[in-house]
Write an enzyme that holds these catalytic residues in place. Structure first.
Site, PDB file in Angstrom:
ATOM      1  CG  ASP A  72      51.365  34.508  25.915  1.00  0.00           C
ATOM      2  OD1 ASP A  72      51.574  33.325  25.607  1.00  0.00           O
ATOM      3  OD2 ASP A  72      51.802  35.469  25.260  1.00  0.00           O
TER       4      ASP A  72
ATOM      5  CG  ASP B 106      56.853  32.683  23.556  1.00  0.00           C
ATOM      6  OD1 ASP B 106      57.238  32.197  24.633  1.00  0.00           O
ATOM      7  OD2 ASP B 106      56.992  32.117  22.459  1.00  0.00           O
TER       8      ASP B 106
ATOM      9  NE  ARG C 182      55.033  29.731  14.231  1.00  0.00           N
ATOM     10  CZ  ARG C 182      54.443  30.298  15.276  1.00  0.00           C
ATOM     11  NH1 ARG C 182      55.001  31.353  15.845  1.00  0.00           N
ATOM     12  NH2 ARG C 182      53.320  29.804  15.757  1.00  0.00           N
TER      13      ARG C 182
ATOM     14  CB  SER D 118      53.417  28.945  26.506  1.00  0.00           C
ATOM     15  OG  SER D 118      54.266  29.373  25.470  1.00  0.00           O
ATOM     16  N   GLY D 119      51.841  28.942  23.666  1.00  0.00           N
ATOM     17  CA  GLY D 119      51.963  28.308  22.365  1.00  0.00           C
ATOM     18  C   GLY D 119      53.393  27.917  22.092  1.00  0.00           C
TER      19      GLY D 119
ATOM     20  CG  ASP E  55      51.835  39.105  23.388  1.00  0.00           C
ATOM     21  OD1 ASP E  55      52.497  39.404  22.381  1.00  0.00           O
ATOM     22  OD2 ASP E  55      51.762  37.950  23.823  1.00  0.00           O
TER      23      ASP E  55
END
Length: 427
Positions: free
Chosen positions: A191, A193, A236, A279-280, A347
């Site tokens: 991941d 972030d 967001r 990644s998101g 995470d």
């Protein structure tokens, strides 16, 4: 500690365990075997360890011909005394007791690793029916890392038992099955972030849009699994509408690598591993990271930019929880690596499918729900501690860095930026 078995003897053949201990110095091993050579013995097994200048050297050898054992004992003791060493010789038969079925590597990360914690870990291993065959230190900083070689216990049971113990005593414990697979070339997918980097990229964008607090609140709820990721992403991103596209370069400059990230990637690449990120977050940052860090794979969401402004939308397929697992499978297929030889690090709740799909899923400073579900958890702020879970020692990392001439500015500890060295001063 190192061990090598050099011959096989029947169980009824008389053997001697010769044990030497005392202050280490060059020539002890050669001296012992020079002494034994006069008796024409076969070496069955050797094991040696040096800790803080004290040596323990064990040699399992066949017993000498009839009438020769007394002379051997006297000669070995005399040689040892001449060097200020102690000797112990134990009679027996055959080789070492075979190791039990079910073999695992238990890696423990402590900061610090206390005697009480070590006792608890050892007791827990024993409770599963496991036997500790060897223990050695992998690293002394930035954390103390030790590895237990365990036999006689099911790896799954050992992992479950020690996961509970890890939480109770406050250390990180990872359990992996022993075997050639552990030494095979692998694919490691992370991941981004709060894993590869210390930041949440969307919050960096939000700071420029003046809506950081609103975005951070939604992000935290999504990471805890309270919100659907795709819905929260669209909500967001919508807050970023109207931002000038020049903000992308500003955000890239603000991104901070997690300490140890460079060391982790550099070492994995030296070993022939392939490394990727999912990644998101956004390709506007992950593509830059891929180029700067020499990553093999990278995939993320893409912010739509029209007429030099962010539209508040993303384009293409959303990289969500299920998407990360699909990408891990795709990367593994492209890399030619079986899923069993993949490592995933993350995470948040949206990393769970990826962590469970990988052969080894590592929760890095993760939320409780993620720590409970992952194969292993690391709760120290140094990403390269993941190397210890793969059996790679700090000494090996530093030796490779020294040979390659990598300086301190690139170690990921004194500097957490990925910008050029001159841009990192004072960071």
């Amino acid at each position: 500690m190192s061990a090598s078995q050099t011959s096989e003897v029947p169980a009824d053949v008389p053997t001697l365990l010769v044990k030497i201990f005392g202050k280490d110095r060059p020539g002890i091993t050669a001296g012992l075997f020079d002494t034994l050579a006069a008796y024409s013995l076969d070496v069955v097994d050797i094991e040696q360890v040096v800790t803080r200048g004290r040596i323990v050297l064990c040699a399992l050898v066949t017993a000498p011909a009839a009438g020769g054992e007394g002379g051997l004992r006297a000669t070995v003791h005399s040689w040892a005394e001449s060097l200020g060493l102690q000797a112990e010789i134990i009679s027996g038969r055959g080789d070492n007791r075979p190791r039990g079925m079910g073999r695992s590597h238990v890696t423990v990360l402590g900061n610090p690793l206390t005697s009480e914690k070590t006792a608890a870990i050892a007791s827990a291993i024993t409770a599963t029916g496991g036997n500790i065959d060897r223990i050695f230190r992998l690293a002394k900083y930035p954390v103390t890392a030790v590895e237990f070689a365990v036999s006689g216990a099911d790896t799954g049971l050992l992992r479950t038992t020690l996961a509970t113990q890890s939480h109770e005593i406050g250390v990180d414990i990872a359990v992996v099955a022993s075997g050639l697979q552990r030494r095979a070339q692998r694919l490691v997918v992370m991941d981004v972030d709060s894993t590869l980097i210390q930041d949440e990229v969307i919050e960096l964008f939000a700071a420029h849009a003046g809506c950081e607090a609103e975005v951070a609140e939604v992000t935290e709820r999504a990471m805890r699994g309270e919100l659907d990721f795709e819905q929260s992403l669209h909500a967001r991103v919508a807050l970023l509408a109207g931002l000038d596209a020049s903000v992308v370069e500003k955000v890239r400059a603000e991104v901070r690598l997690t300490p140890g990230a460079r060391t982790l990637i550099r070492t994995l690449k030296r070993l022939g591993y392939q490394v990727g990120v999912v990644s998101g977050g956004f390709t506007q940052v992950t593509d830059d990271l891929k180029g700067r860090l020499g990553l093999d794979f990278a995939s993320a969401n893409t912010l739509e930019i029209v007429d030099g402004q962010l539209t508040g939308r993303v384009v293409g397929e959303v990289v969500d929880r299920a998407g990360k697992a699909r990408l891990l499978r795709r990367f593994a297929a492209e890399a030619g690596v079986p899923l069993a030889q993949t490592v995933a690090i993350g995470d948040g709740a949206n990393d769970l499918d990826m962590l469970n799909t990988a052969g080894l899923g590592v929760a890095f400073n993760a939320k409780p729900v993620v720590r409970r579900a992952a194969h292993a958890a690391v709760n120290v702020p140094f990403l390269d501690t993941v190397l210890y879970l793969l059996g790679i020692t700090r000494e090996e990392v530093e030796s490779a860095d020294a040979e390659a001439g990598d300086g301190d500015e690139d170690d990921g500890y004194g500097d957490d930026r990925y910008a050029d060295a001159e841009d990192r001063a004072g960071q």
